[in-house]
Design a protein around this motif. Structure first.
Motif, mmCIF file in Angstrom:
data_model
loop_
_atom_site.group_PDB
_atom_site.id
_atom_site.type_symbol
_atom_site.label_atom_id
_atom_site.label_comp_id
_atom_site.label_asym_id
_atom_site.label_seq_id
_atom_site.Cartn_x
_atom_site.Cartn_y
_atom_site.Cartn_z
ATOM 1 N N HIS A 32 26.355 46.885 51.453
ATOM 2 C CA HIS A 32 27.424 47.426 50.613
ATOM 3 C C HIS A 32 28.069 48.676 51.181
ATOM 4 O O HIS A 32 29.225 48.972 50.850
ATOM 5 C CB HIS A 32 26.862 47.736 49.218
ATOM 6 C CG HIS A 32 26.155 46.581 48.598
ATOM 7 N ND1 HIS A 32 24.775 46.412 48.680
ATOM 8 C CD2 HIS A 32 26.620 45.505 47.910
ATOM 9 C CE1 HIS A 32 24.430 45.297 48.058
ATOM 10 N NE2 HIS A 32 25.526 44.726 47.586
ATOM 11 N N VAL A 33 27.344 49.425 51.996
ATOM 12 C CA VAL A 33 27.878 50.644 52.593
ATOM 13 C C VAL A 33 27.640 50.589 54.100
ATOM 14 O O VAL A 33 26.497 50.516 54.548
ATOM 15 C CB VAL A 33 27.219 51.903 51.988
ATOM 16 C CG1 VAL A 33 27.691 53.160 52.722
ATOM 17 C CG2 VAL A 33 27.532 52.003 50.499
ATOM 18 N N THR A 40 32.239 60.969 52.726
ATOM 19 C CA THR A 40 32.779 59.658 52.382
ATOM 20 C C THR A 40 31.656 58.676 52.074
ATOM 21 O O THR A 40 31.723 57.902 51.111
ATOM 22 C CB THR A 40 33.640 59.118 53.538
ATOM 23 O OG1 THR A 40 34.735 60.008 53.763
ATOM 24 C CG2 THR A 40 34.170 57.727 53.228
ATOM 25 N N GLU A 65 30.039 59.373 48.747
ATOM 26 C CA GLU A 65 30.941 58.953 47.669
ATOM 27 C C GLU A 65 30.836 57.442 47.455
ATOM 28 O O GLU A 65 30.784 56.955 46.324
ATOM 29 C CB GLU A 65 32.376 59.345 47.994
ATOM 30 C CG GLU A 65 33.361 59.047 46.880
ATOM 31 C CD GLU A 65 34.766 59.516 47.197
ATOM 32 O OE1 GLU A 65 35.615 59.471 46.285
ATOM 33 O OE2 GLU A 65 35.033 59.902 48.360
ATOM 34 N N GLU A 66 30.791 56.686 48.563
ATOM 35 C CA GLU A 66 30.626 55.234 48.458
ATOM 36 C C GLU A 66 29.293 54.891 47.806
ATOM 37 O O GLU A 66 29.210 53.998 46.946
ATOM 38 C CB GLU A 66 30.723 54.589 49.839
ATOM 39 C CG GLU A 66 32.097 54.633 50.467
ATOM 40 C CD GLU A 66 32.124 53.957 51.825
ATOM 41 O OE1 GLU A 66 31.279 53.068 52.074
ATOM 42 O OE2 GLU A 66 32.990 54.312 52.655
ATOM 43 N N LYS A 70 31.171 57.313 59.904
ATOM 44 C CA LYS A 70 32.013 57.846 58.838
ATOM 45 C C LYS A 70 31.566 59.257 58.476
ATOM 46 O O LYS A 70 30.395 59.632 58.650
ATOM 47 C CB LYS A 70 31.910 56.967 57.583
ATOM 48 C CG LYS A 70 32.618 55.642 57.664
ATOM 49 C CD LYS A 70 32.435 54.890 56.341
ATOM 50 C CE LYS A 70 33.026 53.491 56.408
ATOM 51 N NZ LYS A 70 32.692 52.714 55.188
ATOM 52 N N GLY A 99 29.207 55.230 44.071
ATOM 53 C CA GLY A 99 29.868 54.146 43.361
ATOM 54 C C GLY A 99 28.944 52.983 43.066
ATOM 55 O O GLY A 99 29.066 52.324 42.022
ATOM 56 N N TYR A 100 27.984 52.754 43.944
ATOM 57 C CA TYR A 100 27.043 51.651 43.727
ATOM 58 C C TYR A 100 25.877 52.046 42.826
ATOM 59 O O TYR A 100 25.167 51.173 42.331
ATOM 60 C CB TYR A 100 26.533 51.132 45.071
ATOM 61 C CG TYR A 100 27.537 50.222 45.736
ATOM 62 C CD1 TYR A 100 27.713 48.915 45.304
ATOM 63 C CD2 TYR A 100 28.343 50.692 46.775
ATOM 64 C CE1 TYR A 100 28.642 48.081 45.902
ATOM 65 C CE2 TYR A 100 29.271 49.857 47.381
ATOM 66 C CZ TYR A 100 29.414 48.558 46.935
ATOM 67 O OH TYR A 100 30.350 47.742 47.517
#
Length: 241
Positions: A167-168, A184, A187-188, A180, A191-192
């Motif tokens: 997922h990331v 960032t 933050e990703e 990355k 979200g999960y």
């Protein structure tokens, strides 16, 4: 900022008695390299069991002998040759509809057989399509060939074989083609946590990591391995659950 929010979120999960399940998939393994050794040593240090997506056509006994040092590592099938057959401007894809279906199925059946014979008990019957792309016509044939799981990128949906996704992705493929920015990535990840998946999958590509990618991975593994709200699991355990 987001790394602090991530720690705070984990602390909140722990206070609520909840657990975040994680797993790690690393793509494009073929042979023994300094980058692979760095990855597996890092995972071993933090008791994180990685799944290596191995390219069958290009691998052999040197990888088998090397992995004897790392009993927690599992091996999945990464296509056959990691060669794209799509025609521009289509995105790269090995397991698409650009070749006869029997040819493709013969290759991925051979890939399963080769890696199973090489790696024995550490092998898992999971297909990891190169570039995370596979046509529905090929995917639906996987159970008949002996595959019990399919792993691509993004949120899972109903599928046969069942999906166990990542997922990331820690790499920035469209920008600097390095790791990355850590903000960032956190933050990703957040979200999960707020919209959970069965197991949060982290995707790495050891051969192309720069220091930004390695630094994030070191810090993330250290933080999660020591946090009581986190549990790292083998892919085989998640496939069985």
């Amino acid at each position: 900022m987001f790394d602090t929010l991530w720690r705070d979120r984990l602390d909140q999960l722990a206070a609520e008695g909840r657990t975040l399940t994680l797993w790690l998939r690393d793509d494009d393994a073929v042979d023994v390299t300094p980058a692979l050794d760095r990855l597996l040593t890092l995972c071993e240090r933090h008791s994180v069991p990685p799944t290596l997506a191995v390219i069958p056509e290009k691998t052999g006994f040197p990888l088998v002998e090397y992995l004897a040092r790392f009993p927690e590592v599992e091996v999945a099938v990464h296509g056959w040759s990691h060669q794209s057959y799509s025609k521009p401007p289509a995105k790269k894809q090995e397991l698409g509809n650009d070749r006869p279906l029997p040819v493709i199925l013969n290759e991925i059946q051979a890939g399963l057989g080769k890696l199973q014979a090489l790696h024995g008990q550490r092998f898992i019957p999971m297909m990891v399509p190169p570039w995370n792309r596979i046509s529905s016509e090929i995917a639906e044939q996987l159970p008949k060939l002996g595959y019990r799981s399919l792993s691509v990128f993004g949120r899972e949906r109903p599928s046969n074989p069942p999906l166990l996704n990542t997922h990331v992705d820690i790499m920035n493929w469209r920008g600097v083609r390095g790791g990355k920015d850590a903000e960032t990535l956190y933050e990703e990840l957040l979200g999960y946590v707020d919209q959970p998946v069965p197991a949060l999958g982290l995707l790495t590509h050891h051969l192309v990591h720069d220091e930004a990618a390695w630094n994030f991975l070191e810090n993330f593994l250290r933080m999660t391995a020591q946090h009581k709200a986190c549990q790292w699991r083998r892919a085989s355990e998640l496939m069985a659950s």
